[in-house]
Motif scaffolding. Structure first.
Motif, short mmCIF file in Angstrom:
data_model
loop_
_atom_site.label_atom_id
_atom_site.label_comp_id
_atom_site.label_asym_id
_atom_site.label_seq_id
_atom_site.Cartn_x
_atom_site.Cartn_y
_atom_site.Cartn_z
N ARG A 55 1.09 -1.29 0.24
CA ARG A 55 -0.18 -0.27 0.47
C ARG A 55 0.91 1.19 -0.02
O ARG A 55 0.22 1.97 -0.68
CB ARG A 55 -0.67 -0.08 1.18
CG ARG A 55 -1.62 1.00 0.79
CD ARG A 55 -2.89 1.02 2.56
NE ARG A 55 -2.44 1.42 4.03
CZ ARG A 55 -1.92 1.82 4.95
NH1 ARG A 55 -1.87 3.09 3.92
NH2 ARG A 55 -1.10 2.08 5.38
N LEU A 56 2.24 1.56 0.90
CA LEU A 56 2.99 2.26 1.12
C LEU A 56 3.85 2.34 0.10
O LEU A 56 4.37 3.73 -0.38
CB LEU A 56 3.38 3.08 2.32
CG LEU A 56 2.34 2.77 3.16
CD1 LEU A 56 2.98 2.26 5.14
CD2 LEU A 56 1.77 3.71 2.76
N PRO A 115 1.79 3.16 -5.38
CA PRO A 115 2.09 4.52 -5.13
C PRO A 115 3.08 4.34 -6.84
O PRO A 115 2.67 5.34 -7.56
CB PRO A 115 2.59 5.17 -3.93
CG PRO A 115 2.29 4.37 -3.35
CD PRO A 115 2.51 3.33 -3.50
N GLN A 116 3.93 3.78 -7.18
CA GLN A 116 5.36 3.99 -7.46
C GLN A 116 4.73 3.03 -8.65
O GLN A 116 4.62 3.51 -10.08
CB GLN A 116 6.20 3.30 -7.57
CG GLN A 116 6.77 4.17 -6.05
CD GLN A 116 8.35 3.43 -6.22
OE1 GLN A 116 9.56 3.55 -6.72
NE2 GLN A 116 8.35 3.16 -4.51
N ILE A 137 1.56 2.69 -9.74
CA ILE A 137 0.42 3.28 -10.49
C ILE A 137 0.98 3.83 -11.92
O ILE A 137 0.14 4.06 -12.88
CB ILE A 137 -0.76 3.74 -9.41
CG1 ILE A 137 -1.54 4.07 -10.20
CG2 ILE A 137 0.15 4.95 -9.26
CD1 ILE A 137 -2.52 3.36 -10.07
N ARG A 138 1.95 4.76 -11.61
CA ARG A 138 2.30 5.30 -12.73
C ARG A 138 3.23 5.02 -13.97
O ARG A 138 2.34 5.08 -15.17
CB ARG A 138 3.59 6.22 -12.18
CG ARG A 138 3.39 7.11 -10.74
CD ARG A 138 4.60 8.29 -10.46
NE ARG A 138 4.81 9.11 -9.75
CZ ARG A 138 5.40 8.95 -7.99
NH1 ARG A 138 5.70 7.78 -8.79
NH2 ARG A 138 5.03 9.65 -7.30
N ARG A 169 6.35 13.98 -10.83
CA ARG A 169 7.46 13.29 -9.73
C ARG A 169 8.28 14.23 -10.81
O ARG A 169 9.74 13.19 -10.87
CB ARG A 169 7.13 12.05 -10.40
CG ARG A 169 6.72 11.80 -12.07
CD ARG A 169 7.33 10.25 -11.71
NE ARG A 169 6.27 9.89 -13.32
CZ ARG A 169 6.59 8.49 -13.80
NH1 ARG A 169 7.41 7.95 -13.46
NH2 ARG A 169 5.86 8.87 -15.35
#
Length: 272
Positions: A186-187, A191-192, A194-195, A270
Motif C-alpha cells: 500500500r505504501l 504508489p510507484q 500506478i504511474r 514527479r
C-alpha cells in the motif's frame, strides 16, 4: 530572423488534429440539432447512453479488482497460485470477447443457477429460499460478467508489469523497517506502480467503452442496440449508424484526452 528551437517545437506540437476533430464534432452537433431526421435518430439512440456508461463503469471496476487479485496470485510465493494465475490469464486471453459473452450468457448462467439450486436445496425444501431460475439472472449482468472476466486477464498483466517495475531494493528497505506485506504494497509498491499502470489501464478502459457495444447481441438496450432497433424499424441505416459512431467517437476521444491530461499531471508531479 531565426525562430528559437523551443518556439518552433511548441508550434509543431500543437494538436492540430484535435482542433480539426473538435471543429467537426461541433459542426455535426449543430447539423444534428437543426435536422429533424438526425435529431430524432439522436434522441432515440442517446437513450442507451446510460446503459453503456453503467456497463463500462461496473464492468471495468470488477475487472480491475479481479485483475489485481490474479496479478497478486501470479506474484505470490506459492507455485500453485502462480500456475493458477498463469492458466487463467492465458486461457481467458485466448477467447474472443464475443464468444465469451455468448458462453457466459447461455452456458455459464444456467450452470450457475443449477449449482446454486443444488447447494441450497435443503434451504429451499425448508421454505427458506425460493428456487433460482435462469430468467432471474438478467442479460445485463450476464454481459457485465463476461466483460469482467474477459478484461480481467489483460488487466492482470498490466498490474503484474507495474508491480514488477518497482525496484526490489525499495521493497527490501521496507522489510528492514518492519513494514508488513500489506503495508509494503500500500505504501511503497502501489504508489510507484500506478504511474506505470495508468497509461495501459486507461487504454483498456477506453477499449471497454467500445467493446460494451457487444452487449447489444444479447438485447441489452445500450447505444448500439437502440440504434439497431431504430434502423430496423425505419430502414434509416446510414443516418442511424452515423449517429452511433459519432456518439462513441465523442466518448472515446473525450476519455483519451482526459487520461492524457492525467498522465501529464502525474509526470509533472514527479518532476519528469
Amino acid at each position: 530572423m531565426q525562430v528559437p528551437p523551443t518556439a518552433s517545437r511548441t508550434k509543431a506540437d500543437f494538436p492540430w488534429w484535435l482542433a480539426v476533430a473538435a471543429a467537426i464534432a461541433v459542426a455535426v452537433a449543430v447539423f444534428v440539432a437543426t435536422n429533424d431526421l438526425y435529431a430524432q435518430v439522436f434522441s432515440t439512440v442517446i437513450q442507451g447512453l446510460g446503459i453503456t456508461i453503467f456497463v463500462t463503469l461496473v464492468g471495468f471496476s470488477l475487472a480491475s479488482t479481479l485483475g489485481l487479485l490474479v496479478a497478486l496470485m501470479g506474484l505470490s510465493g506459492s507455485i500453485w497460485l502462480r500456475q493458477i494465475s498463469r492458466f487463467y490469464v492465458e486461457v481467458i486471453r485466448g477467447v474472443p470477447i464475443l464468444v465469451l459473452l455468448f458462453w457466459i450468457a447461455f452456458v455459464g448462467a444456467p450452470a450457475f443457477v443449477a449449482g446454486w439450486n443444488a447447494l441450497t436445496a435443503s434451504l429451499q425444501d425448508a421454505g427458506l429460499l425460493k428456487p433460482l431460475h435462469v430468467r432471474d439472472v438478467s442479460l445485463l449482468w450476464r454481459a457485465i460478467m463476461a466483460l469482467t472476466i474477459g478484461y480481467s486477464a489483460f488487466i492482470a498483466e498490466v498490474f503484474r508489469a507495474g508491480i514488477q517495475s518497482v525496484e526490489a531494493g525499495q521493497i527490501e528497505a521496507a522489510k528492514a523497517l518492519g513494514l508488513s506485506r500489506f503495508q509494503r504494497f500500500r505504501l511503497i509498491v502501489l504508489p510507484q506502480a500506478i504511474r506505470t499502470i495508468l497509461p495501459p489501464l486507461g487504454n483498456d478502459f477506453v477499449a471497454m467503452v467500445k467493446d460494451s457495444s457487444l452487449v447489444s447481441v444479447l438485447g441489452v438496450a445500450d447505444i448500439t442496440q437502440m440504434g439497431k432497433v431504430y434502423a430496423t424499424g425505419s430502414f434509416r441505416f446510414f443516418e442511424t449508424y452515423a449517429i452511433v459512431a459519432y456518439i462513441y467517437l465523442v466518448l472515446t476521444l473525450s476519455l483519451s484526452l482526459a487520461l492524457r491530461a492525467l498522465e501529464r499531471r502525474m509526470r509533472k508531479g514527479r518532476g519528469v
